[in-house]
Design a protein around this motif. Structure first.
Motif, PDB file in Angstrom:
ATOM      1  N   PRO A  10       0.805  -1.221   0.000  1.00 32.55           N
ATOM      2  CA  PRO A  10       0.000   0.000   0.000  1.00 32.55           C
ATOM      3  C   PRO A  10       0.843   1.279   0.000  1.00 32.55           C
ATOM      4  CG  PRO A  10      -0.837  -1.544   1.625  1.00 32.55           C
ATOM      5  CD  PRO A  10       0.466  -2.096   1.130  1.00 32.55           C
ATOM      6  N   ALA A  11       1.959   1.270   0.728  1.00 33.03           N
ATOM      7  CA  ALA A  11       2.812   2.458   0.768  1.00 33.03           C
ATOM      8  C   ALA A  11       3.399   2.768  -0.611  1.00 33.03           C
ATOM      9  CB  ALA A  11       3.926   2.277   1.800  1.00 33.03           C
ATOM     10  N   LEU A  12       3.845   1.749  -1.324  1.00 37.44           N
ATOM     11  CA  LEU A  12       4.380   1.976  -2.666  1.00 37.44           C
ATOM     12  C   LEU A  12       3.297   2.504  -3.611  1.00 37.44           C
ATOM     13  CD1 LEU A  12       6.757  -1.087  -3.140  1.00 37.44           C
ATOM     14  CD2 LEU A  12       7.417   1.317  -2.908  1.00 37.44           C
ATOM     15  N   ILE A  13       2.071   2.045  -3.431  1.00 38.51           N
ATOM     16  CA  ILE A  13       0.981   2.508  -4.295  1.00 38.51           C
ATOM     17  C   ILE A  13       0.619   3.957  -3.969  1.00 38.51           C
ATOM     18  CG2 ILE A  13      -1.488   2.219  -4.807  1.00 38.51           C
ATOM     19  CD1 ILE A  13      -1.004  -0.833  -4.435  1.00 38.51           C
ATOM     20  N   TYR A  14       0.369   4.240  -2.693  1.00 40.35           N
ATOM     21  CA  TYR A  14      -0.170   5.544  -2.314  1.00 40.35           C
ATOM     22  C   TYR A  14       0.884   6.609  -2.043  1.00 40.35           C
ATOM     23  CZ  TYR A  14      -4.524   3.025  -2.215  1.00 40.35           C
ATOM     24  OH  TYR A  14      -5.604   2.265  -2.584  1.00 40.35           O
ATOM     25  N   TRP A  15       2.066   6.239  -1.584  1.00 45.52           N
ATOM     26  CA  TRP A  15       3.100   7.235  -1.307  1.00 45.52           C
ATOM     27  C   TRP A  15       4.074   7.398  -2.463  1.00 45.52           C
ATOM     28  CZ3 TRP A  15       4.814   5.595   4.292  1.00 45.52           C
ATOM     29  CH2 TRP A  15       3.753   5.826   5.169  1.00 45.52           C
ATOM     30  N   ALA A  16       4.364   6.294  -3.166  1.00 49.24           N
ATOM     31  CA  ALA A  16       5.358   6.363  -4.243  1.00 49.24           C
ATOM     32  C   ALA A  16       4.725   6.348  -5.628  1.00 49.24           C
ATOM     33  CB  ALA A  16       6.358   5.216  -4.098  1.00 49.24           C
ATOM     34  N   GLY A  17       3.408   6.130  -5.696  1.00 48.43           N
ATOM     35  CA  GLY A  17       2.707   6.162  -6.980  1.00 48.43           C
ATOM     36  C   GLY A  17       2.947   4.952  -7.873  1.00 48.43           C
ATOM     37  N   PHE A  18       3.337   3.831  -7.294  1.00 47.08           N
ATOM     38  CA  PHE A  18       3.566   2.625  -8.084  1.00 47.08           C
ATOM     39  C   PHE A  18       2.233   2.040  -8.529  1.00 47.08           C
ATOM     40  CE2 PHE A  18       7.954   0.765  -6.815  1.00 47.08           C
ATOM     41  CZ  PHE A  18       8.523   2.026  -6.807  1.00 47.08           C
ATOM     42  N   PRO A  19       2.186   1.425  -9.729  1.00 51.73           N
ATOM     43  CA  PRO A  19       1.010   0.632 -10.081  1.00 51.73           C
ATOM     44  C   PRO A  19       0.979  -0.637  -9.223  1.00 51.73           C
ATOM     45  CG  PRO A  19       2.559   0.759 -11.936  1.00 51.73           C
ATOM     46  CD  PRO A  19       3.155   1.518 -10.805  1.00 51.73           C
ATOM     47  N   GLN A  20      -0.186  -1.261  -9.112  1.00 55.26           N
ATOM     48  CA  GLN A  20      -0.375  -2.423  -8.242  1.00 55.26           C
ATOM     49  C   GLN A  20       0.651  -3.528  -8.508  1.00 55.26           C
ATOM     50  OE1 GLN A  20      -2.847  -2.911  -5.747  1.00 55.26           O
ATOM     51  NE2 GLN A  20      -1.614  -4.696  -5.239  1.00 55.26           N
ATOM     52  N   HIS A  21       0.822  -3.910  -9.763  1.00 58.30           N
ATOM     53  CA  HIS A  21       1.736  -5.008 -10.085  1.00 58.30           C
ATOM     54  C   HIS A  21       3.187  -4.659  -9.731  1.00 58.30           C
ATOM     55  CE1 HIS A  21      -1.756  -6.259 -12.506  1.00 58.30           C
ATOM     56  NE2 HIS A  21      -1.299  -7.492 -12.287  1.00 58.30           N
ATOM     57  N   MET A  22       3.589  -3.415  -9.972  1.00 59.22           N
ATOM     58  CA  MET A  22       4.953  -2.981  -9.652  1.00 59.22           C
ATOM     59  C   MET A  22       5.159  -2.987  -8.134  1.00 59.22           C
ATOM     60  SD  MET A  22       7.905  -1.877 -10.810  1.00 59.22           S
ATOM     61  CE  MET A  22       7.629  -1.243 -12.436  1.00 59.22           C
ATOM     62  N   ALA A  23       4.146  -2.550  -7.381  1.00 57.63           N
ATOM     63  CA  ALA A  23       4.253  -2.548  -5.919  1.00 57.63           C
ATOM     64  C   ALA A  23       4.383  -3.973  -5.384  1.00 57.63           C
ATOM     65  CB  ALA A  23       3.037  -1.851  -5.307  1.00 57.63           C
ATOM     66  N   THR A  24       3.585  -4.881  -5.912  1.00 62.46           N
ATOM     67  CA  THR A  24       3.639  -6.276  -5.466  1.00 62.46           C
ATOM     68  C   THR A  24       4.992  -6.896  -5.799  1.00 62.46           C
ATOM     69  OG1 THR A  24       1.251  -6.492  -5.761  1.00 62.46           O
ATOM     70  CG2 THR A  24       2.526  -8.539  -5.643  1.00 62.46           C
TER      71      THR A  24
ATOM     72  N   LEU B 289      -9.226  -7.101  -4.614  1.00 59.71           N
ATOM     73  CA  LEU B 289      -9.063  -8.380  -3.911  1.00 59.71           C
ATOM     74  C   LEU B 289      -8.161  -8.229  -2.689  1.00 59.71           C
ATOM     75  CD1 LEU B 289      -8.693 -10.803  -6.947  1.00 59.71           C
ATOM     76  CD2 LEU B 289     -10.616 -10.680  -5.351  1.00 59.71           C
ATOM     77  N   PHE B 290      -7.096  -7.457  -2.831  1.00 62.88           N
ATOM     78  CA  PHE B 290      -6.179  -7.214  -1.720  1.00 62.88           C
ATOM     79  C   PHE B 290      -6.910  -6.492  -0.587  1.00 62.88           C
ATOM     80  CE2 PHE B 290      -3.062  -4.409   0.373  1.00 62.88           C
ATOM     81  CZ  PHE B 290      -2.235  -5.375   0.920  1.00 62.88           C
ATOM     82  N   GLY B 291      -7.698  -5.480  -0.915  1.00 63.50           N
ATOM     83  CA  GLY B 291      -8.457  -4.741   0.096  1.00 63.50           C
ATOM     84  C   GLY B 291      -9.441  -5.628   0.824  1.00 63.50           C
ATOM     85  N   ILE B 292     -10.141  -6.480   0.098  1.00 62.33           N
ATOM     86  CA  ILE B 292     -11.086  -7.420   0.717  1.00 62.33           C
ATOM     87  C   ILE B 292     -10.340  -8.368   1.641  1.00 62.33           C
ATOM     88  CG2 ILE B 292     -12.642  -9.359   0.252  1.00 62.33           C
ATOM     89  CD1 ILE B 292     -13.454  -7.830  -2.356  1.00 62.33           C
ATOM     90  N   PHE B 293      -9.202  -8.885   1.183  1.00 68.80           N
ATOM     91  CA  PHE B 293      -8.395  -9.792   1.999  1.00 68.80           C
ATOM     92  C   PHE B 293      -7.969  -9.118   3.304  1.00 68.80           C
ATOM     93  CE2 PHE B 293      -4.056 -11.053   3.210  1.00 68.80           C
ATOM     94  CZ  PHE B 293      -4.298 -12.359   3.600  1.00 68.80           C
ATOM     95  N   VAL B 294      -7.451  -7.892   3.220  1.00 72.65           N
ATOM     96  CA  VAL B 294      -6.979  -7.184   4.410  1.00 72.65           C
ATOM     97  C   VAL B 294      -8.137  -6.900   5.365  1.00 72.65           C
ATOM     98  CG1 VAL B 294      -5.933  -5.031   5.240  1.00 72.65           C
ATOM     99  CG2 VAL B 294      -4.939  -6.221   3.302  1.00 72.65           C
TER     100      VAL B 294
END
Length: 125
Positions: free
Chosen positions: A31-45, A104-109
């Motif tokens: 989540p930090a890479l997505i929201y703070w660094a602007g990474f796309p989901q696949h790149m963050a994972t 899916l990640f949000g639902i899992f968390v």
């Protein structure tokens, strides 16, 4: 804020969380890479998985081991099967859109959070 400083903050926060709770990669880094660094989901994972290579958790694992809090057999079996499971998960994720993967990640968390809160509440009663 420069990117390297964002990465330092993400690393520090996730490192402390890993040492305290045994979490960091999926719950903090992605989540930090997505929201703070602007990474796309696949790149963050993918980046989170690269971060979790053995040297990262080694210091904390050694400290827990030194205090008698590591079941080596369980760790080996889980590591081997996690290796295979991560490969399978990555194969599946590469065929899912970033938006669906994030949902899916949000639902899992959320489900995990509800389970943990309920379990803690039951133990406190």
């Amino acid at each position: 804020m420069p990117a390297w400083l964002v990465f330092v903050v993400i690393g520090t926060v996730s490192g402390v969380a890993a040492g305290l709770f045994g979490v960091g990669g999926g719950l903090i880094v992605v989540p930090a890479l997505i929201y703070w660094a602007g990474f796309p989901q696949h790149m963050a994972t993918g980046t989170s998985l690269a971060v979790l290579l053995p040297p990262i958790g080694l210091a904390a694992a050694l400290e827990y081991y030194r205090n008698g809090n590591v079941d080596v057999t369980a760790a080996i079996v889980i590591a081997i099967t996690m290796f295979l499971g991560a490969w399978l998960g990555a194969r599946i994720a590469s065929h899912v859109s970033g938006a669906h993967l994030r949902l899916l990640f949000g639902i899992f968390v959320c489900c995990l959070g509800i389970y943990l809160v309920y379990g803690a509440y039951e133990r406190l009663r």
